[in-house]
Scaffold this motif. Structure first.
Motif, PDB file in Angstrom:
ATOM      1  N   PHE A   1       0.801  -1.222   0.000  1.00  0.00           N
ATOM      2  CA  PHE A   1       0.000   0.000   0.000  1.00  0.00           C
ATOM      3  C   PHE A   1       0.833   1.271   0.000  1.00  0.00           C
ATOM      4  O   PHE A   1       0.306   2.363  -0.238  1.00  0.00           O
ATOM      5  CB  PHE A   1      -0.953   0.005   1.203  1.00  0.00           C
ATOM      6  N   LEU A   2       2.137   1.173   0.276  1.00  0.00           N
ATOM      7  CA  LEU A   2       2.998   2.350   0.203  1.00  0.00           C
ATOM      8  C   LEU A   2       3.597   2.458  -1.196  1.00  0.00           C
ATOM      9  O   LEU A   2       3.399   1.597  -2.046  1.00  0.00           O
ATOM     10  CB  LEU A   2       4.116   2.238   1.241  1.00  0.00           C
ATOM     11  N   LEU A   3       4.348   3.504  -1.437  1.00  0.00           N
ATOM     12  CA  LEU A   3       5.039   3.643  -2.719  1.00  0.00           C
ATOM     13  C   LEU A   3       6.123   2.580  -2.813  1.00  0.00           C
ATOM     14  O   LEU A   3       6.985   2.468  -1.937  1.00  0.00           O
ATOM     15  CB  LEU A   3       5.662   5.035  -2.821  1.00  0.00           C
ATOM     16  N   LEU A   4       6.094   1.780  -3.866  1.00  0.00           N
ATOM     17  CA  LEU A   4       7.078   0.718  -4.016  1.00  0.00           C
ATOM     18  C   LEU A   4       8.501   1.258  -4.118  1.00  0.00           C
ATOM     19  O   LEU A   4       9.470   0.578  -3.766  1.00  0.00           O
ATOM     20  CB  LEU A   4       6.746  -0.116  -5.253  1.00  0.00           C
ATOM     21  N   GLU A   5       8.628   2.500  -4.568  1.00  0.00           N
ATOM     22  CA  GLU A   5       9.945   3.107  -4.732  1.00  0.00           C
ATOM     23  C   GLU A   5      10.699   3.250  -3.419  1.00  0.00           C
ATOM     24  O   GLU A   5      11.918   3.490  -3.393  1.00  0.00           O
ATOM     25  CB  GLU A   5       9.813   4.487  -5.390  1.00  0.00           C
ATOM     26  N   ILE A   6       9.978   3.092  -2.299  1.00  0.00           N
ATOM     27  CA  ILE A   6      10.633   3.260  -1.001  1.00  0.00           C
ATOM     28  C   ILE A   6      11.619   2.119  -0.721  1.00  0.00           C
ATOM     29  O   ILE A   6      12.653   2.324  -0.068  1.00  0.00           O
ATOM     30  CB  ILE A   6       9.590   3.355   0.132  1.00  0.00           C
ATOM     31  N   LEU A   7      11.332   0.916  -1.213  1.00  0.00           N
ATOM     32  CA  LEU A   7      12.114  -0.250  -0.809  1.00  0.00           C
ATOM     33  C   LEU A   7      13.602  -0.149  -1.164  1.00  0.00           C
ATOM     34  O   LEU A   7      14.457  -0.392  -0.302  1.00  0.00           O
ATOM     35  CB  LEU A   7      11.496  -1.522  -1.398  1.00  0.00           C
ATOM     36  N   PRO A   8      13.980   0.196  -2.407  1.00  0.00           N
ATOM     37  CA  PRO A   8      15.416   0.280  -2.707  1.00  0.00           C
ATOM     38  C   PRO A   8      16.138   1.377  -1.928  1.00  0.00           C
ATOM     39  O   PRO A   8      17.366   1.345  -1.811  1.00  0.00           O
ATOM     40  CB  PRO A   8      15.439   0.589  -4.221  1.00  0.00           C
ATOM     41  N   LYS A   9      15.393   2.319  -1.380  1.00  0.00           N
ATOM     42  CA  LYS A   9      16.008   3.423  -0.640  1.00  0.00           C
ATOM     43  C   LYS A   9      16.301   3.063   0.820  1.00  0.00           C
ATOM     44  O   LYS A   9      17.062   3.769   1.493  1.00  0.00           O
ATOM     45  CB  LYS A   9      15.098   4.659  -0.687  1.00  0.00           C
ATOM     46  N   LEU A  10      15.702   1.977   1.318  1.00  0.00           N
ATOM     47  CA  LEU A  10      15.870   1.608   2.724  1.00  0.00           C
ATOM     48  C   LEU A  10      17.152   0.799   2.916  1.00  0.00           C
ATOM     49  O   LEU A  10      17.134  -0.362   3.303  1.00  0.00           O
ATOM     50  CB  LEU A  10      14.647   0.834   3.205  1.00  0.00           C
ATOM     51  N   ILE A  11      18.251   1.436   2.673  1.00  0.00           N
ATOM     52  CA  ILE A  11      19.539   0.735   2.630  1.00  0.00           C
ATOM     53  C   ILE A  11      20.072   0.377   4.012  1.00  0.00           C
ATOM     54  O   ILE A  11      20.993  -0.436   4.131  1.00  0.00           O
ATOM     55  CB  ILE A  11      20.591   1.577   1.874  1.00  0.00           C
ATOM     56  N   ASN A  12      19.502   0.964   5.066  1.00  0.00           N
ATOM     57  CA  ASN A  12      20.001   0.701   6.416  1.00  0.00           C
ATOM     58  C   ASN A  12      19.084  -0.201   7.231  1.00  0.00           C
ATOM     59  O   ASN A  12      19.273  -0.363   8.437  1.00  0.00           O
ATOM     60  CB  ASN A  12      20.217   2.018   7.164  1.00  0.00           C
ATOM     61  N   LEU A  13      18.096  -0.802   6.575  1.00  0.00           N
ATOM     62  CA  LEU A  13      17.149  -1.649   7.299  1.00  0.00           C
ATOM     63  C   LEU A  13      17.847  -2.819   8.004  1.00  0.00           C
ATOM     64  O   LEU A  13      18.698  -3.491   7.423  1.00  0.00           O
ATOM     65  CB  LEU A  13      16.102  -2.228   6.347  1.00  0.00           C
ATOM     66  N   LYS A  14      17.430  -3.039   9.267  1.00  0.00           N
ATOM     67  CA  LYS A  14      17.873  -4.213  10.011  1.00  0.00           C
ATOM     68  C   LYS A  14      16.734  -5.222  10.188  1.00  0.00           C
ATOM     69  O   LYS A  14      16.989  -6.418  10.348  1.00  0.00           O
ATOM     70  CB  LYS A  14      18.420  -3.800  11.373  1.00  0.00           C
TER      71      LYS A  14
END
Length: 494
Positions: free
Chosen positions: A271-284
């Protein structure tokens, strides 16, 4: 006799306070008794226990009238006079100064619990709507003015309109300025979130339990945070039609560098913008719980994303194990939890998936996997190499396999660290195989067993097996066991 200093005592007392949802239903009663008993030992212990109890006094309410009597002792003369003018006469003529500045210890405001507590006005001698509103207002004013640092704001189940705009009260900038945790619904009026955004800029964790719309005020509040680390949102039981949450999505994109924990529960489509995923480079931590179906668009973005620092990966449904394999290969060996929910462990990728785990995840502690006929050698290597493995979910969703070889591999090659085994779907478990496994497990650390099955309907699981489990629990080989078909508990109640 030596006396423990307050810092040591505080650490011990904090251990008495658990999350009641993780344990038995009456644990909250145990908490109360344990902490209250500490008050009575001596003044030294009392001085340590009081701040812990009053950090969240709404959690430990035993007597609403008694708690209200304590709180009103801290109301200013102006507040008391105002409440009297509203026909509220609950003030003792014999004023006795409290031993502690209780209100100053409060770090937690729970709107729903506070209003429920005050809505019990009938027992206090007032029950008119305007009287209840007046009492709520003065309590909130007191908390905002006297609580030195409020850390948690819980606005769940409050409805769309909050009657008291606490960010306008005296002291709001000081008391709410260090807020770190917000739990809310997106149905709350945008104006309230806009107001909070002016005073709360250090929130690290936002949990949205119900999110039926793309709230612009909430988006603004997310956007202005300086160090947002965790975002949790659930939309599946509210949205009547598909909404693209562009405002909230864009706000989260601006937090991409600081965000390390993302958990989303939704239905059908991301439901969010799919473009967010590649930007979350620091996710743990990445937890995407799609309760309905495959989301192929999401999978495309997962394949082009790199989560180098990932420690926890929970995906409810993916169309191919190869997607998980690609994500795992692009991490840097930090993964400690991998749960793949309802994903099908087909023969084409199940062995490769197991191989990828022991090659790229040396620190794995919690793992779900499926085993096909040709996977047992890889499974054996996995058990031998995963020296930190504590909990494992084993899926048999393709075919109904015999459990004899599975149990044999577990008892012979499982690391000493293994504490819990969950077996999903109808593996063919015989009484002989189960008893042999438990006999061979004897002498090791006691194990927790969880079978996902309806005992009454299961073809391969019967009450004779339950008797075996009960016997070995009584003998201490099994720490505990459970047999049911509660899916969410089975996969995500760790």
């Amino acid at each position: 006799m030596s006396i423990l200093n307050k810092d040591v005592l505080s650490l011990i007392f904090e251990e008495l306070v658990f999350d009641k949802n993780r344990f038995i239903s009456n644990l909250i009663t145990i908490e109360k008794k344990s902490l209250y008993s500490c008050l009575l030992v001596n003044r030294h212990w009392c001085e340590v226990a009081v701040p812990i109890l009053w950090k969240n006094p709404w959690k430990f309410i035993v007597n609403s009238r008694l708690l209200l009597n304590v709180i009103i002792l801290f109301l200013s003369k102006e507040s008391q006079e105002f409440l009297k003018s509203q026909g509220i006469y609950i003030f003792s003529t014999k004023y006795k100064k409290p031993l502690f500045d209780y209100i100053n210890y409060c770090k937690y405001i729970n709107f729903h619990k506070i209003e429920n507590f005050i809505n019990n006005g009938l027992s206090f001698g007032f029950n008119e709507e305007y009287q209840i509103h007046a009492m709520e207002q003065e309590i909130y004013k007191l908390l905002i003015n006297k609580c030195s640092k409020i850390k948690i704001l819980d606005m769940m189940n409050t409805g769309s309109i909050l009657k008291h705009q606490i960010y306008h009260f005296n002291g709001a900038k000081n008391s709410l300025g260090d807020l770190t945790y917000l739990c809310c619904d997106s149905i709350i009026d945008s104006a309230f979130f806009y107001g909070l955004s002016h005073v709360c800029k250090l929130i690290q964790k936002i949990i949205i339990k119900r999110c039926p719309d793309d709230n612009s005020g909430l988006a603004r509040l997310i956007e202005v945070q300086k160090n947002l680390k965790c975002f949790v949102c659930s939309v599946y039981d509210d949205a009547e039609y598909f909404i693209k949450y562009e405002k909230i999505g864009n706000a989260l994109i601006k937090q991409a560098n600081s965000l390390i924990h993302l958990k989303l529960i939704y239905e059908d489509n991301f439901f969010l913008l799919l473009e967010i995923l590649p930007k979350l480079i620091n996710l743990k931590k990445l937890k995407l719980i799609n309760i309905a179906n495959y989301d192929y668009q999401l999978e495309k973005y997962l394949e082009i994303s790199t989560f180098s620092y990932l420690q926890v990966l929970h995906l409810e449904i993916i169309s191919s194990l190869n997607i998980a394999i690609d994500i795992i290969k692009k991490t840097e060996g930090n993964l400690s939890e991998i749960l793949l929910g309802s994903t099908i462990y087909n023969e084409l990728y199940s062995g490769k998936y197991i191989h990828t785990i022991y090659e790229y995840c040396p620190n794995i502690k919690l793992l779900s996997l499926g085993i096909n006929d040709n996977d047992y050698n890889e499974f054996e290597i996995l058990l031998e190499k995963s020296l930190q493995l504590q909990k494992i979910v084993i899926d048999g969703s393709i075919n109904q396999y015999s459990s004899s070889l599975l149990l044999e591999k577990l008892v012979n090659f499982a690391p000493k660290s293994l504490r819990e085994i969950r077996i999903f779907n109808d593996w063919k478990i015989s009484a002989y195989d189960l008893e042999l496994f438990l006999e061979n497990w004897r002498g090791r650390e006691s194990i927790i067993l969880y079978f996902f099955t309806d005992v009454n309907d299961s073809i391969h699981f019967n009450h004779h097996l339950l008797n075996i489990l009960q016997k070995y629990r009584e003998e201490g080989v099994i720490k505990n066991y459970r047999c049911d078909d509660e899916y969410q508990d089975f996969y995500f109640s760790w």
